[in-house]
Design a protein around this motif. Structure first.
Motif, short mmCIF file in Angstrom:
data_model
loop_
_atom_site.label_atom_id
_atom_site.label_comp_id
_atom_site.label_asym_id
_atom_site.label_seq_id
_atom_site.Cartn_x
_atom_site.Cartn_y
_atom_site.Cartn_z
N VAL A 397 0.85 -1.20 0.00
CA VAL A 397 0.00 0.00 0.00
C VAL A 397 0.88 1.25 0.00
CG1 VAL A 397 -1.64 1.34 1.38
CG2 VAL A 397 -1.97 -1.11 1.10
N MET A 398 1.89 1.26 0.87
CA MET A 398 2.76 2.44 0.96
C MET A 398 3.55 2.65 -0.32
SD MET A 398 1.97 3.85 3.66
CE MET A 398 3.09 5.20 3.40
N CYS A 399 3.90 1.55 -1.00
CA CYS A 399 4.61 1.68 -2.29
C CYS A 399 3.74 2.40 -3.30
CB CYS A 399 4.95 0.30 -2.85
SG CYS A 399 6.31 -0.47 -2.02
N VAL A 400 2.49 2.00 -3.37
CA VAL A 400 1.59 2.62 -4.34
C VAL A 400 1.36 4.08 -3.97
CG1 VAL A 400 -0.76 2.58 -5.25
CG2 VAL A 400 0.48 0.44 -4.95
N VAL A 401 1.09 4.33 -2.70
CA VAL A 401 0.84 5.71 -2.26
C VAL A 401 2.09 6.57 -2.47
CG1 VAL A 401 0.34 7.16 -0.26
CG2 VAL A 401 -0.92 5.04 -0.59
N GLY A 402 3.23 6.04 -2.06
CA GLY A 402 4.48 6.80 -2.20
C GLY A 402 4.80 7.09 -3.66
N SER A 403 4.64 6.09 -4.52
CA SER A 403 4.94 6.29 -5.94
C SER A 403 4.00 7.32 -6.54
CB SER A 403 4.78 4.98 -6.72
OG SER A 403 5.60 3.98 -6.17
N PHE A 404 2.73 7.27 -6.19
CA PHE A 404 1.77 8.22 -6.74
C PHE A 404 2.05 9.63 -6.22
CE2 PHE A 404 -2.08 9.83 -8.47
CZ PHE A 404 -2.57 10.75 -7.55
N ALA A 405 2.38 9.73 -4.93
CA ALA A 405 2.46 11.04 -4.28
C ALA A 405 3.60 11.91 -4.82
CB ALA A 405 2.64 10.86 -2.77
N ILE A 406 4.63 11.29 -5.42
CA ILE A 406 5.79 12.08 -5.86
C ILE A 406 5.38 13.11 -6.90
CG2 ILE A 406 8.04 11.97 -6.97
CD1 ILE A 406 8.27 9.13 -5.78
N ARG A 407 4.65 12.64 -7.93
CA ARG A 407 4.27 13.57 -9.00
C ARG A 407 2.78 13.52 -9.30
NH1 ARG A 407 9.14 12.41 -13.33
NH2 ARG A 407 8.22 10.34 -13.34
N ASN A 408 1.99 12.95 -8.36
CA ASN A 408 0.55 12.78 -8.60
C ASN A 408 0.29 12.10 -9.95
OD1 ASN A 408 0.09 14.04 -6.19
ND2 ASN A 408 -0.52 16.00 -7.07
N SER A 409 1.06 11.04 -10.20
CA SER A 409 0.97 10.39 -11.51
C SER A 409 0.77 8.89 -11.34
CB SER A 409 2.26 10.65 -12.30
OG SER A 409 2.34 9.79 -13.40
N PHE A 410 -0.28 8.37 -11.97
CA PHE A 410 -0.50 6.93 -11.92
C PHE A 410 0.55 6.18 -12.75
CE2 PHE A 410 -4.10 6.41 -9.32
CZ PHE A 410 -4.93 7.51 -9.49
N LEU A 411 1.12 6.87 -13.75
CA LEU A 411 2.19 6.24 -14.53
C LEU A 411 3.33 5.82 -13.62
CD1 LEU A 411 3.45 5.51 -17.31
CD2 LEU A 411 4.57 7.74 -17.23
N ASP A 412 3.62 6.64 -12.63
CA ASP A 412 4.71 6.30 -11.70
C ASP A 412 4.41 4.99 -10.96
OD1 ASP A 412 5.60 9.71 -10.73
OD2 ASP A 412 6.36 8.41 -12.31
N VAL A 413 3.13 4.73 -10.69
CA VAL A 413 2.78 3.47 -10.01
C VAL A 413 3.07 2.29 -10.93
CG1 VAL A 413 0.94 2.16 -8.90
CG2 VAL A 413 1.02 4.63 -8.63
N TYR A 414 2.69 2.44 -12.21
CA TYR A 414 2.94 1.35 -13.16
C TYR A 414 4.44 1.17 -13.40
CZ TYR A 414 -2.05 2.07 -13.99
OH TYR A 414 -3.40 2.22 -13.81
N VAL A 415 5.17 2.29 -13.46
CA VAL A 415 6.63 2.20 -13.62
C VAL A 415 7.23 1.50 -12.40
CG1 VAL A 415 8.75 3.59 -13.62
CG2 VAL A 415 6.86 4.21 -15.13
#
Lengths: 499, 160
Positions: A397-415
């Protein structure tokens, strides 16, 4: 003396103390959560400083910066995911120590090492800000490129048994960071026409993927097979580093602090380079280099001392020249300007009271951060009592939240999941992940400085071999590589003779 | 076994590096002005180096002492690996997709509950209720409200 007295009177107030405590807590929380950076913490805190007087607002900013830099070690040690890029090297030995039930020892060592590094950097700044600033200013693109090449040479020591695989890992890391908009010419690279891909790969997202996803996958496998090792509650001991331990690591701390301060003074470099270089040097000077990577305390001391010495080093160009070396110090510079404090050479002449105030605030911040963390260790270590498979879900959960929060980008979650999957596959085929991380961290700087240097020299390589500093770092890099190769050849010969 | 793995990895990486170089050459412009190194030179150089080292890895697997890495990772049952990898990827992708539509809190509660019950076979009702709600609302409160970090509110529904 009068100026010092004025600074003391302005700094030792309840308002400043409250600002330091608040800033430290915010910085620690942001720094310890993977995906949240201390730059974000500073951006969060900056508007709060508008209504404060000058000294408390500077205190809050400095405390946030320092708290953020030290907070990265908490998640690095407890769950094996660095909270900040600067804490990536701390994972290598900090996490194995936690798995051995020595989390509090590792955390305590990290905290005290951080404090030493930070105060050492401050001492260097006080004594020699002018000299160090002039030397740092002499570091142009050629010198920084050479320094980064030296940093990359540590891949040899971090490759494990196979140097070839380590170098492949480093190249993969370098390759990944070229995706996106080119830094100098602004052309899209490997984006395949996608506008979203132009934002490139964010280093924190890649780090979260590389460290967290393989761990989650392995925990799920272990749960399915019933082979997950759980640390017994009584195995989580409250143990702080002894004076003897710190004394035994004195040379290590001094060396790492010098490295961190020197590298921090160079704008555009920073914590990760200092941390990995210090780690490599600690391993090289150790009597038991084979113990590094398996829970060696010196492997925690070195990177944590270095990455906090960077904070003192980074203050040198910031205060002495008005040049911020990274986004975090740029925000601090903005905060100073808002309160009418213009950083630069004249600051030390016209606003000596502010300069002394900043020194005192840095000391106070480190004392507060150390106190909070030493007190907090008792709570932090309870994370290890959580069953690994339950913790893995929370980490996901924190990985997804942390990845999204950096640039408010869902692409970052997929990356993040893509890189994580690649990281898991690399582990399965014996390609070490640490060199990949080095490539990710150092790649953009390497390319930018090389191309800038060649633009300045109009394509001529003169700019490198006419620079003593650049040639010095190239020679150091060659020396490191040669030492490693010789050592491996000797070890191979010895094992053949035994067989 | 390790030799065969090295050959597969070496070949795969070589193919990746070669494809990378071709695509980089075809899609990235050479550069502007008098710059000696343009935007495509660095990616191509790294790709070529990767191709070279991959070829070395492939070749080294044929040498008598060709296994450079001692030991190697433990062999794991393939079905367990595929199960774990599949679920991890599915959870993260579903989490991101659904979060865009239904917002952070709702999706976090659902995904955590699914992970605990279906993936990890947790049966404790206390854990199945407390952990999803705790993570969902806890992170929303601490990060979303206290730390003012933006968390998706959803496009279909916006409960929070």
């Amino acid at each position: 003396m009068d100026v010092l007295a004025v600074a003391l009177a302005e700094t030792l107030t309840l308002e400043v103390f409250a600002a330091v405590v608040f800033g430290s807590l915010v910085g620690l929380v942001f720094g310890s959560i993977p995906g949240l950076t201390f730059s974000m913490a500073l951006a969060f805190v900056l508007p709060l400083t508008f209504t404060l007087p000058t000294v408390p607002s500077i205190a809050m900013l400095m405390a946030t910066y320092i708290g953020g830099m030290t907070g990265g070690s908490v998640s690095a040690i407890l769950v094996g995911i660095p909270g900040t890029p600067s804490a990536a090297a701390t994972v290598l030995d900090g996490y194995p120590l936690a798995r051995q039930g020595k989390a509090s020892l590792a955390l305590g060592t990290a905290v005290l090492s951080s404090c030493f590094g930070g105060l050492f950097g401050l001492a260097v700044m006080i004594v020699s800000v002018d000299l160090v600033a002039r030397v740092a200013l002499a570091f142009g693109p050629a010198e920084i490129f050479a320094l980064v090449v030296f940093g990359l040479s540590t891949i040899c020591g971090l490759s494990g048994p196979s140097l070839l695989r380590g170098m492949i890992g480093g190249l993969i890391g370098l390759l990944v960071m070229t995706v996106g908009l080119d830094q100098l010419d602004g052309v899209p690279r490997m984006t395949f026409g996608s506008v979203i891909m132009m934002q490139g790969v964010e280093i924190l997202v890649a780090m979260i993927g590389l460290f967290a996803i393989p761990q989650v996958i392995q925990t799920f496998i272990g749960h399915r097979l019933g082979s997950n090792i759980r640390i017994e509650p009584r195995g989580v001991r409250m143990e702080l580093p002894s004076f003897k331990l710190l004394r035994d690591n004195a040379a290590n701390m001094l060396r790492s602090a010098l490295l961190g301060t020197g590298i921090g003074a160079i704008p555009g470099t920073g914590g990760p380079i200092a941390a990995f270089l210090a780690y490599d040097q600690a391993r090289r000077f150790s009597r038991h280099p084979e113990s590094f990577g398996k829970g060696e305390l010196a492997g925690v001391v070195a990177p944590e001392t270095a990455n906090n010495a960077v904070t003192g080093g980074a203050m040198i160009p910031l205060l002495g020249l008005g040049i911020p070396g990274d986004p975090a110090t740029a925000i601090i510079l903005g905060g100073l300007l808002i309160h009418g404090v213009a950083a630069g050479p004249m600051l030390f002449v016209e606003r000596t009271d502010v300069v002394y105030g900043i020194y005192l605030v840095i000391v106070l911040s480190y004392l507060v951060v150390v106190s909070i963390q030493l007190f907090g260790i008792r709570l932090f270590v309870h994370v290890l009592r959580i069953p690994p498979h339950i913790l893995a879900v929370a980490i996901l959960v924190m990985c997804v939240v942390g990845s999204f929060a950096i640039r408010n980008s869902f692409l970052d979650v997929y990356v993040m999941i893509g890189i994580g999957l690649a990281g898991y596959l690399m582990q399965r085929v014996d390609i070490p992940v640490t060199p990949v991380l080095l490539g990710l961290v150092l790649g953009p700087t390497l390319e930018r400085e090389l191309r800038t240097a060649l633009i300045l020299s109009e394509g001529s390589l003169d700019i490198f071999y006419t620079s003593p500093a650049a040639m010095f770092f190239f020679a150091l890099a060659l020396f490191v590589v040669a030492l490693q190769l010789l050592g491996r050849l000797r070890a191979k010969r010895a094992s053949r003779q035994e067989a | 076994m390790e030799r065969r793995r090295d050959r597969v990895v070496g070949l795969a990486l070589f193919a990746l590096a070669a494809a990378w170089c071709v695509v980089a050459y075809a899609t990235i412009p050479p550069g502007f002005g008098a710059a000696a190194v343009g935007p495509r030179d660095f990616p191509i150089a790294i790709g070529l180096l990767l191709a070279l080292l991959s070829a070395l890895l492939f070749a080294s697997s044929f040498l008598p002492d060709g296994r450079a890495a001692a030991g190697g990772p433990e062999a794991l049952p393939l079905d367990a690996e595929l199960w774990a990898v599949g679920w991890t990827v599915a959870l993260v992708v579903a989490y991101a997709l659904l979060m865009r539509w239904f917002g952070f809190v709702v999706v976090t509660v659902i995904v955590v509950a699914v992970a605990l019950r279906l993936v990890l076979n947790v049966r404790s009702p206390v854990l199945l209720i407390a952990m999803p709600l705790g993570l969902g609302f806890g992170i929303f409160f601490v990060m979303g409200r206290l730390m003012e970090i933006y968390l998706p509110r959803g496009t279909f529904i916006q409960p929070f």
